[in-house]
Design a protein around this motif. Sequence first.
Motif, short mmCIF file in Angstrom:
data_model
loop_
_atom_site.label_atom_id
_atom_site.label_comp_id
_atom_site.label_asym_id
_atom_site.label_seq_id
_atom_site.Cartn_x
_atom_site.Cartn_y
_atom_site.Cartn_z
N ILE A 14 2.70 9.45 3.73
CA ILE A 14 3.45 8.08 3.51
C ILE A 14 4.79 8.07 3.32
O ILE A 14 5.71 7.27 4.03
CB ILE A 14 2.81 7.44 2.17
CG1 ILE A 14 1.35 7.39 2.30
CG2 ILE A 14 3.37 6.07 1.90
CD1 ILE A 14 0.70 6.86 1.03
N ILE A 21 2.07 1.97 -3.53
CA ILE A 21 1.16 2.56 -4.42
C ILE A 21 1.38 3.95 -3.91
O ILE A 21 1.08 4.88 -4.91
CB ILE A 21 -0.39 2.01 -4.08
CG1 ILE A 21 -0.44 0.63 -4.62
CG2 ILE A 21 -1.43 2.93 -4.55
CD1 ILE A 21 -1.81 -0.09 -4.22
N GLY A 22 1.26 4.50 -2.74
CA GLY A 22 0.91 5.95 -2.11
C GLY A 22 2.21 6.53 -2.28
O GLY A 22 2.29 7.85 -2.29
N ILE A 23 3.31 6.21 -2.75
CA ILE A 23 4.37 6.84 -3.14
C ILE A 23 4.35 6.96 -4.60
O ILE A 23 4.81 8.12 -5.06
CB ILE A 23 5.70 5.95 -2.77
CG1 ILE A 23 6.01 6.22 -1.11
CG2 ILE A 23 6.97 6.49 -3.25
CD1 ILE A 23 7.21 5.32 -0.49
N PHE A 37 2.17 6.96 -7.06
CA PHE A 37 1.09 7.85 -7.78
C PHE A 37 1.13 9.27 -7.43
O PHE A 37 1.07 10.45 -8.29
CB PHE A 37 -0.37 7.17 -7.69
CG PHE A 37 -1.28 7.67 -6.65
CD1 PHE A 37 -1.78 8.97 -6.84
CD2 PHE A 37 -1.43 7.00 -5.62
CE1 PHE A 37 -2.72 9.35 -5.96
CE2 PHE A 37 -2.19 7.40 -4.83
CZ PHE A 37 -2.91 8.65 -4.60
N VAL A 48 8.05 5.96 4.99
CA VAL A 48 8.73 5.00 4.48
C VAL A 48 10.10 5.28 4.46
O VAL A 48 11.07 4.29 4.45
CB VAL A 48 8.01 4.85 2.95
CG1 VAL A 48 8.78 3.78 2.11
CG2 VAL A 48 6.87 4.18 3.18
N ASP A 73 0.98 -1.32 -0.04
CA ASP A 73 -0.02 0.23 0.13
C ASP A 73 0.88 1.27 -0.01
O ASP A 73 0.48 2.17 -0.90
CB ASP A 73 -1.00 0.08 1.41
CG ASP A 73 -0.17 -0.03 2.43
OD1 ASP A 73 0.69 -1.01 2.84
OD2 ASP A 73 -0.86 0.54 3.36
N SER A 74 2.05 1.20 0.78
CA SER A 74 2.83 2.16 0.57
C SER A 74 3.52 2.60 -0.63
O SER A 74 3.63 3.58 -1.12
CB SER A 74 4.09 2.14 1.79
OG SER A 74 3.50 2.03 3.07
N SER A 90 -1.57 2.99 4.78
CA SER A 90 -1.17 4.21 4.22
C SER A 90 -2.04 4.99 3.35
O SER A 90 -2.12 6.31 3.43
CB SER A 90 0.13 4.15 3.60
OG SER A 90 0.79 2.75 3.78
N LEU A 91 -2.74 4.25 2.79
CA LEU A 91 -3.69 5.03 1.76
C LEU A 91 -4.85 5.69 2.34
O LEU A 91 -5.67 6.36 1.83
CB LEU A 91 -4.25 4.15 0.71
CG LEU A 91 -2.96 3.40 -0.41
CD1 LEU A 91 -3.28 2.28 -1.03
CD2 LEU A 91 -2.50 4.99 -1.07
#
Lengths: 372, 306
Positions: free
Chosen positions: B214, A90-92, A94, B218, A87-88, B40-41
Amino acid sequence: MNPQLEIQLIAIFIATACALPGVFLVLRKMTMMSDSISHTTLLGIVLAFFIVHDLSSPFLVVGAAAMGVITVWLTESLHKTKLVSEDSSIGIVFPLLFSIAVILISKYAGSVHLDSDSVLEGDLVSAPFYRLELFGVSIGAKYIYISLFYLILNIVLIAVFFKELKVSAFDPMLASVLGFSPILLHYGLMSLVSITAVGAFEAVGSILVIAFMAGPPVTAYLLTDDLKKMLFISGGMGALNAVLGFQLARFFDVSISGAMAVMTGVTFLIVFIFAPQRGLISIALRRKRQKLSFGMLNLLIHLLSHENSEYETREAEHCSLANHLHWHEGYARKIVDKLIIEKLIVVENGILKLTDTGRTYTSNEYSKIFNN
Amino acid sequence: MMDILSRLNNYTTIVVALGAAVLGMISGVIGSYSVIRKQSLIGDGVSHSALPGVVLAFMMTGNKSTEVLLLGALVAGILAAGFIIGIVKNSRIKFDSALALVMSVFFGTGLVLLSIVQKTPDSAQAGLSRFIFGQVSAILKRDVYIMTIVSAVLILLVILFWKEFKLFSFDPEYAHTLGFKPMRLNLLLMLMTVFTIIIGLQTVGVILMSAMLIAPGVAARQWTDRLWLMIVLSAVFGAGAGVIGAFSSSLAEKLPTGPAIVVVISIIVLISILIAPNRGLISKALRRRKSKKGWLEKGVKGGDII
């Protein structure tokens, strides 16, 4: 054809086309990838625009779809380093690609009408203005044919690769043992999602593509355990939402794509509450029933084990039962009443006694539990 | 050189940089928990869900002041988070599907409301949708104050519930058996996340906000295995990206601040993944090479014995 009907048809085709690949996204727990793709396609459009310098070129769609696949690839590569969760990743990816698109637009394409606003809501209302002509005769809105093409593309590809998609959705290991390349299938599916998303967001905007891709499959997921049925229900739900949403929008004169998303939410909520097996109500009823039957069996076994013992008066006294078993007064009363009605127990001198049927029934149930 | 300095030493630039720094810091701190909990989303979801709240707040009050709209956004964000938790808890639907569904339906509702508002003749409604797409360069001093106060409260909460959040983030079942209420902690953390998102929303916008929750976490995760160090590093990365992004956008022509910040923080992520000691890709590759060499040498020796 009347323009209203044309818009309605386009909405139905698009919604159904999105609902089909969405099923696999939901099953593979990749729903948010549609969110990611619908954002990053903007970069694809921008880059393609820089090459062809024409906003109406079909090449823009190709660029957008390619960027969708690149997004998936980047996200997977990041995830494969095992340093970043899925999920992270994806979140980085896009926000970065989207930001690059915004920077490029504001730096080099300031004069062109190409901003994040226009991808927001889509433009279903003006779709009937663009006609498709064949031999000089108008044969309907161009977008009807485009959206129908997307729908047919999805139906055909999913039908042809149904077996492969099914196995790889539920058991990727088995899929690769059987000789289907999971990677090829994965990227195939993702290309289909990108192409469909690009096709849809021209009509309904980038965020609402997500409603169309996630809503119907999730709703169908609550109604069936069969993949084929899930695809049919999902497609049907998509079409239903498109019809209801469009009528709602026409009636109240509000945003069409917004209204379709609202109806997606409404149909989901109805199913979420009333679904036959997985709905809130049936879950609550089932829990209540289980609680009651557990209590009944519990009491029966309790009575059986103390039957004719010296403590029977203490253990089976009617009025102190709730207290003795640490049950609520009402719960205990309900259970005793129900057992008396079913003629499994009787009250004699304030003591609960098993009837003959009750005794047989209890010892049967008891051996079912303990002797397997 | 003097030109650059004078450009940076400009009141607006400094306010923007300060705002971006505070926001980067607090989203770095709160975002670390979302990253660890693999949610995170949520930032993306909640920030899109704020739209109907913003429009409804305007429809009910006719007022477009920041406080009113923020309150609307907050209520909608909390409602959306509640729906997501409720759906995941009461069905077999997974978190990501619930998130996608709730956020897109909320956003669609926002568009419907927006189309109702837009029918009214006065132009006061203009810019409502801008509210959630944000504009960093429009940060005012007052916004920075609001952000600072909210951030201070959130950080205080993190310190107060340090032990609980830590345990809950890594092992919710164990936390439950120890007698902590997982539902309450979940709600509190979710609420804090929603607050962070909402204060950032109108200044940096939806997309940047999801990145800010996020990316710093990370990046920080690569450098350490200790939670407190990760959170401190994450705050530093977030704040640093905010400042660098803000300054570079005031130096370069037509470089929007929000996307610039996202690019900077993404570069920080990339560097961290590459060069962080232990976890980083380069150090991993070096380690692998060394052990391969070691085995080869041993193998040769083994051959000698035979």
